[in-house]
Design an enzyme around this catalytic site. Sequence first.
Site, PDB file in Angstrom:
ATOM      1  N   ALA A  75      30.517  43.074  37.769  1.00 49.68           N
ATOM      2  CA  ALA A  75      30.723  42.460  36.450  1.00 49.68           C
ATOM      3  C   ALA A  75      32.202  42.250  36.147  1.00 49.68           C
ATOM      4  O   ALA A  75      32.617  42.258  34.996  1.00 49.68           O
ATOM      5  CB  ALA A  75      30.079  43.327  35.372  1.00 49.68           C
ATOM      6  N   ASP A 111      26.761  46.551  37.320  1.00 51.78           N
ATOM      7  CA  ASP A 111      27.964  47.199  37.841  1.00 51.78           C
ATOM      8  C   ASP A 111      27.689  48.688  37.986  1.00 51.78           C
ATOM      9  O   ASP A 111      26.576  49.149  37.732  1.00 51.78           O
ATOM     10  CB  ASP A 111      29.187  46.921  36.953  1.00 51.78           C
ATOM     11  CG  ASP A 111      30.467  46.786  37.788  1.00 51.78           C
ATOM     12  OD1 ASP A 111      30.708  47.651  38.658  1.00 51.78           O
ATOM     13  OD2 ASP A 111      31.225  45.820  37.581  1.00 51.78           O
ATOM     14  N   ARG A 119      43.308  39.916  53.593  1.00 53.36           N
ATOM     15  CA  ARG A 119      41.866  40.091  53.408  1.00 53.36           C
ATOM     16  C   ARG A 119      41.345  41.204  54.314  1.00 53.36           C
ATOM     17  O   ARG A 119      40.410  41.908  53.980  1.00 53.36           O
ATOM     18  CB  ARG A 119      41.133  38.783  53.734  1.00 53.36           C
ATOM     19  CG  ARG A 119      41.213  37.770  52.623  1.00 53.36           C
ATOM     20  CD  ARG A 119      40.175  36.684  52.803  1.00 53.36           C
ATOM     21  NE  ARG A 119      40.137  35.850  51.614  1.00 53.36           N
ATOM     22  CZ  ARG A 119      40.923  34.814  51.407  1.00 53.36           C
ATOM     23  NH1 ARG A 119      41.822  34.487  52.299  1.00 53.36           N
ATOM     24  NH2 ARG A 119      40.822  34.109  50.300  1.00 53.36           N
ATOM     25  N   HIS A 126      37.067  31.719  55.794  1.00 53.26           N
ATOM     26  CA  HIS A 126      37.743  31.615  54.500  1.00 53.26           C
ATOM     27  C   HIS A 126      39.061  32.357  54.627  1.00 53.26           C
ATOM     28  O   HIS A 126      39.147  33.548  54.411  1.00 53.26           O
ATOM     29  CB  HIS A 126      36.868  32.251  53.418  1.00 53.26           C
ATOM     30  CG  HIS A 126      37.444  32.142  52.035  1.00 53.26           C
ATOM     31  ND1 HIS A 126      37.858  30.951  51.489  1.00 53.26           N
ATOM     32  CD2 HIS A 126      37.665  33.080  51.084  1.00 53.26           C
ATOM     33  CE1 HIS A 126      38.301  31.166  50.256  1.00 53.26           C
ATOM     34  NE2 HIS A 126      38.199  32.443  49.997  1.00 53.26           N
TER      35      HIS A 126
END
EC number: 1.1.1.37
Length: 312
Positions: A13, A36, A93, A180
């Site tokens: 959330a 959450d 990442r 990505h």
Amino acid sequence: MANKRKKVSVIGAGFTGATTAFLTAQKELADVVLVDIPQLENPTKGKALDMLEASPVQGFDANITGTSNYEDTAGSDVVVITAGIARKPGMSRDDLVSTNEKIMRSVTREIVKYSPEAIIVVLTNPVDAMTYAVYKESGLPKEKVIGQSGILDTARFRTFVAQELNLSVKDVTGFVLGGHGDDMVPLVRYSYAGGIPLETLIPKERIDAIVERTRKGGGEIVNLLGNGSAYYAPAASLVEMVEAILKDQRRVMPTIAYLEGEYGYEGIYLGVPTIVGGNGLEQIIELELTEEERSQLDRSVESVKNVMKVLS
């Protein structure tokens, strides 16, 4: 018999999850459950209530609830995963892999327990590897576990092209392949403005600059924000996928799909052109690639594989 209302659960959330929940409800795609961790249950309920109270003003009819209890997600048609730690300035990442993998596995067990028929869409970074982790943990067919990055990367590319040409973004199309990350492959040959190939409208050096900016698009926003990462465009991209699934639109869109020989790769999740509809991943579209595009895609695949090595 009345049609049963659709149900979408959004796991996480934070900014992206909450924005995804709001846009899904605003478009009246489904009732939404925002989930959450227990420590954040009250803020999650507060966000959901705030969104619900916007519905009379915005004129949409969708129920939105906040919870930390996965039982509330039971019977979801689509589950979107945005949970995980966020990327911070200077953080690659790859640094996120171990922590987010644990979160993915734990979340996935809850999803399949309560919504075994759901289609799962993953956004958590590094998204190629996290989608793979969810697929492995879920035991679901590959069609039911897909990742989102290509719509976002393509949206960034289209935005920069539209700015360059001073045109409406509606008239710009494009396609981004691969992982990505910095090795993504925007396919300029398959990109158009009003049906006219981009290469006839923009000089090569400007196209190269746009491609490079697209590759660094997420990092550009991370650096500008100073704290946190992009969430409006990622959420909008997720909702485009959710809509294609719930309405069985059979949209052609770049998604992160599990490859079993397509493009010459095996056992890896990678961003490729696909058809998305009521069954999730309906089809992978294989494009003819030039030698240069193929070598860029190979580099992208190596980057994804290097991240996947960190997976348990």
